[in-house]
Design a protein around this motif. Structure first.
Motif, mmCIF file in Angstrom:
data_model
loop_
_atom_site.group_PDB
_atom_site.id
_atom_site.type_symbol
_atom_site.label_atom_id
_atom_site.label_comp_id
_atom_site.label_asym_id
_atom_site.label_seq_id
_atom_site.Cartn_x
_atom_site.Cartn_y
_atom_site.Cartn_z
ATOM 1 N N LYS A 176 -11.140 17.294 3.988
ATOM 2 C CA LYS A 176 -11.898 17.503 5.221
ATOM 3 C C LYS A 176 -11.910 16.259 6.101
ATOM 4 O O LYS A 176 -12.109 16.359 7.308
ATOM 5 N N LYS A 202 -11.441 16.803 10.164
ATOM 6 C CA LYS A 202 -12.487 16.540 11.161
ATOM 7 C C LYS A 202 -12.068 15.497 12.201
ATOM 8 O O LYS A 202 -12.754 15.327 13.205
ATOM 9 N N ASN A 203 -10.956 14.811 11.960
ATOM 10 C CA ASN A 203 -10.471 13.798 12.908
ATOM 11 C C ASN A 203 -9.249 14.270 13.693
ATOM 12 O O ASN A 203 -8.542 13.459 14.286
#
Length: 631
Positions: free
Chosen positions: A216, A220-221
């Protein structure tokens, strides 16, 4: 005795050909999975045991193989994907050579189970040394399962050079990740030694596939990108500047659904992230390029991971500009998050609250405030901050003053314009440099003051922003110097006392092989005898003559195959910007801070310095309150 020429038998030629296609277990997985993709499979299972050395199974729900074609499928150069030489230049499939199954069968024991929708029963067949040894009907679903056992059992030398199980498994895992990402519309299941590693949903969503395979932290980036021009479409995800790796393993490039390795696209990615990431750090990229098959050539190597673009410069600039424009219009400010307090910490604080009584005399609040105030400096001597831009009065000292100008007296004698600049190269750079951040972040940004005579504290939208004054000024000077270089011709100075440089034979050869590059950078060089050259003219960079040191730097870069005027000069620009920028521990007045922020706002990239370090970081109000246990 002379040896006569003879034709090699089929067994030997098959093993030689297999060496080109099948290098290791990962090669087998690649060829078989690509066959499954070409068979219109909607679900593919890859299972390996002992790093694929003893067992590989590929199962798909594709169209299957007709029972009468099974033996032919294992013949060399037998394929259903092309029928004429014209098809090679208009490929829509991953495979086309017709070598994979024959090569695999020649160095392993193969079992195949397959069924088409038109057949009532499936067919199970076994191959040894490339020859069929068993064939019979069997009940099975539509699709194909191929099991490979005992890879390289009959080529012990090849088996001996395989690496450890962990290394070979890693090769396969990296490959399977790429294959799964290449077709998000297909559900991939990956099994190692009876353990399920991942399963992708097969819902056509790239992000879902990435999330199924990687952690994750990466997901998320990521930033989604999309652009289309003429017959070329680019889509996918790139990482923001908060995420980077020490290698390119997280960079996946797909052209028309084929995973490829391309120096052109890799260079485009590097150019897009240049000055945004620190040296030797690489972003994550999942790029999908859809292009007319006539514009590429995939028939370069049997592995089919290398392709050639017909218009490489267009592809490079298209990808680089798309990525950079997206990055510069995204919030590039790293957010600092406090560590979450543990349950143990809460218990300790509760115990402290119960057992410790703090008396007023134990804490001198006024002293604490005074100590903090000494670090947070706000110049309030001038209450009227509504000065116009041309009314700013900044002290002329080493911090904000311009670099010293070189005296240009007797210009007709000592200075001349270098007219042989590579115009095409400069125009390309100028076009790319038009990409600029829109500047909206700085709207309503409130300056609080200076901390430790090094950082500028600002506030906006319930966030505290900390700006490193040195790297901020370095970015300002870098873009100012670079713009000056791009808009003007190279100025050379004739030396009253020419510089003689002794070299070794190889370095001297490099100089004369690349004489046009030295001339375009402002040097005039003559041969001065055995392993010696003489510098008669040198470039003037930012008002300062650059002589022997810069010349030797260029020579070193050329020895490392960097042959671009812009790249060579840009490194010197970065060094000069860093040298002349405001330093840490330089105390600034409010009006100087205000001017610095306004100049930073005007830069094309106000978020990272030319070395890739962050200029601004942020801490949210909620994070600060949580640290004070207010939430």
């Amino acid at each position: 005795m002379f040896k006569r020429i003879k034709k090699l038998d089929e067994k030997i030629t098959n093993k030689i050909a297999a060496g080109e296609v099948i290098e290791r277990p990962a090669s087998v997985v690649k060829e078989l999975v690509e066959n499954s993709i070409d068979a219109d499979a909607k679900a593919i299972t890859i299972e390996i045991k002992n790093a694929g050395k003893t067992y590989i199974r590929i199962t798909d729900d594709g169209i299957g193989i007709y029972r009468d074609d099974i033996e032919l499928a294992f013949e060399r150069h037998a394929t259903s994907k092309i029928s004429s030489d014209r098809d090679i230049y208009n490929l829509n499939s991953l495979g086309f050579r017709g070598e994979a199954l024959a090569s695999i069968a020649s160095v392993s024991n193969v079992e195949i189970i397959t069924k088409t929708k038109d057949d009532e029963f499936g067919i199970r067949a076994e191959f040894r040394n490339g020859k069929i040894v068993y064939k019979n009907e069997v009940g099975c679903p539509v699709g194909t399962t191929i099991i490979i056992k005992d890879l390289f059992y009959n080529t012990p030398v090849r088996y001996k050079f395989l690496k450890s199980d962990a290394t070979e498994t890693n090769y396969i895992s990296i490959l399977v990740n790429k294959l799964a990402l290449s077709h998000p519309e297909i559900s991939f299941r990956y099994i190692i030694n009876n353990k399920n590693i991942f399963t992708t949903p097969g819902n056509k969503d790239i992000y879902s596939a990435i999330l199924s395979i990687y952690d994750k932290e990466i997901a998320k980036n990521l930033i989604e990108i999309y652009n289309k021009k003429d017959d070329v479409k680019l889509r996918g995800y790139i990482s923001n500047i908060n995420y980077s790796r020490g290698n390119r393993q997280m960079q996946s490039i797909f052209v028309n659904g084929r995973y490829i390795k391309s120096k052109i696209i890799t260079k485009a990615i590097d150019e897009a992230y240049k000055t945004l990431l620190p040296l030797n750090k690489y972003p994550a990229c999942f790029l999908y390029l859809d292009i007319n098959p006539n514009m590429i050539d995939v028939n370069i190597h049997p592995a089919k991971t290398e392709i050639r673009f017909h218009n490489e410069e267009f592809i490079k600039n298209f990808i680089s500009n798309t990525i950079k424009e997206k990055l510069l219009n995204t919030n590039l400010i790293p957010t600092i998050k406090m560590e979450k307090k543990s349950a143990k910490m809460d218990n300790n604080i509760s115990e402290l609250d119960k057992n410790i009584t703090v008396k007023n005399k134990d804490i001198n609040i006024e002293k604490v405030i005074n100590d903090i105030s000494k670090q947070l400096v706000i110049d309030t001597t001038n209450k009227d901050f509504s000065l116009k831009k041309n009314e700013y009065i900044v002290k002329e000292d080493k911090h904000l003053s311009k670099p010293k100008e070189y005296p240009l007296s007797n210009i007709d004698t000592y200075i001349k314009k270098a007219v042989n600049i590579r115009k095409k190269e400069k125009n390309t750079v100028l076009k790319e440099s038009n990409l600029k951040y829109d500047g909206t972040f700085f709207d309503d940004l409130v300056i609080i003051g200076q901390l430790f005579s090094t950082y500028i504290i600002c506030e906006k939208d319930e966030k505290m922003y900390i700006i490193d004054q040195h790297v901020a000024h370095e970015r300002i000077l870098y873009e100012k110097y670079l713009n000056s270089y791009l808009k003007s011709d190279i100025i050379s100075q004739i030396l009253l006392e020419p510089i003689i440089i002794e070299l070794n034979y190889l370095d001297k050869e490099v100089i004369f092989q690349n004489m046009n590059i030295f001339e375009n950078l402002g040097y005039k060089i003559d041969d001065f005898g055995y392993n010696t050259v003489i510098l008669r003219e040198v470039p003037v960079l930012f008002g300062t003559p650059v002589a022997k040191s810069f010349f030797l730097e260029i020579l070193e870069k050329l020895s490392n195959n960097i042959k671009n005027n812009y790249e060579l000069k840009e490194e010197k620009i970065i060094q000069t910007a860093c040298k002349n920028a405001i330093k840490a521990n330089d105390s600034l007045k409010f009006i100087e801070i205000d001017k610095l922020i306004k100049e930073l706002q005007e830069t094309k990239n106000p978020f990272t310095c030319p070395h890739g370090r962050p200029i601004i970081i942020s801490i949210s109000k909620s994070e600060i309150e949580r640290k004070f246990l207010r939430t």
